[in-house]
Design an enzyme around this catalytic site. Structure first.
Site, mmCIF file in Angstrom:
data_model
loop_
_atom_site.group_PDB
_atom_site.id
_atom_site.type_symbol
_atom_site.label_atom_id
_atom_site.label_comp_id
_atom_site.label_asym_id
_atom_site.label_seq_id
_atom_site.Cartn_x
_atom_site.Cartn_y
_atom_site.Cartn_z
ATOM 1 N N TYR A 103 30.261 9.155 1.190
ATOM 2 C CA TYR A 103 31.689 9.481 0.685
ATOM 3 C C TYR A 103 32.027 8.670 -0.389
ATOM 4 C CZ TYR A 103 36.871 10.015 0.602
ATOM 5 O OH TYR A 103 38.123 9.997 0.529
ATOM 6 N N SER B 72 39.980 7.592 -4.564
ATOM 7 C CA SER B 72 39.857 6.966 -3.167
ATOM 8 C C SER B 72 39.688 5.249 -3.367
ATOM 9 C CB SER B 72 38.999 7.388 -2.087
ATOM 10 O OG SER B 72 39.389 6.517 -0.952
#
Length: 228
Positions: A152, A139
């Site tokens: 995250y 990501s």
């Protein structure tokens, strides 16, 4: 005949979003596709829309026994694993001051350990054949950090680190490694509103296809895909 005819790809997190799109695009290129995710009903729904040879295997990527069984099923059905797409991921509460340790554990288990389990299950066969491709979906949160996404982002930084190290470890073995970092994608796990159009899952799927259809001597190590 597609560019991946005769190849077999495992795609994790394939019950929706990016994973479902990746599975469909790989199948369009002729690959045998093994779809893996926890939700059986969603997996079967995606499977029903894919043309070509494909199977669905209910898999919890946080459980090593499940991941090993997934690889075994893929080999039993199609003979070998040529492409392994580590796409499954969890996006949960990440602010450290919120103290949601159970959600942190879940992200670590799926986003990091799940990737490691996937690599571990497919890599021996690839090394034996001196051929294969590991694709890890990270990501842009693994490149940039904000004040609400500490855990995250940490897991996605880890995925990038694993990809970078694995590429160096596997140099000259014939096994390729690609890390793909999507920006905001319009999926069911997208949460915060955006002032610009999000990417579509197919945009990331095309990046995967680009990487895995290069000549054998070309190793596309890193792709970042952002909305304009």
């Amino acid at each position: 005949m597609g560019k991946l005819t005769g190849k077999t790809a495992v795609v994790t997190g394939a019950s929706s979003g990016i994973g479902a799109a990746v599975a469909a695009y790989l199948a369009e290129e002729g690959a045998n596709v093994v779809l893996a995710a926890r939700r059986e009903d969603k997996l079967e729904e995606v499977l029903s829309k894919i043309d070509g040879n494909s199977i669905a295997v209910v898999t919890d990527m946080a459980k090593k026994s499940d991941v090993d069984a997934l690889a075994e099923r893929a080999v039993e059905t199609f003979g070998q694993i040529d492409i392994y797409v580590n796409n499954a991921g969890a996006v949960l509460g990440s602010r450290l001051q919120d103290g949601k340790t159970d959600e942190w554990d879940q992200m670590i288990d799926v986003n990091i350990k799940g990737v490691l389990y996937g690599i571990n299950s497919a890599l021996p066969g690839m090394l034996e054949r001196s051929s294969g491709h590991v694709v890890n979906v990270a990501s842009v949160s693994g490149q940039e950090v904000n004040k609400v996404g500490a855990v995250y982002s940490a897991t996605k930084f880890a995925v990038r680190a694993l990809s970078m190290s694995l590429e160096k470890e596997l140099a000259r073995t014939g096994v390729r490694v690609t890390n793909i970092s999507p920006g905001q994608v319009d999926t069911e796990i997208a949460s915060k509103p955006s002032d610009r159009k999000r990417l579509e899952p197919g945009d990331i799927a095309r990046a995967v296809v680009y990487a895995v259809t290069q000549p054998d001597y070309v190793n596309v190590n890193e792709i970042t895909v952002r909305p304009v």
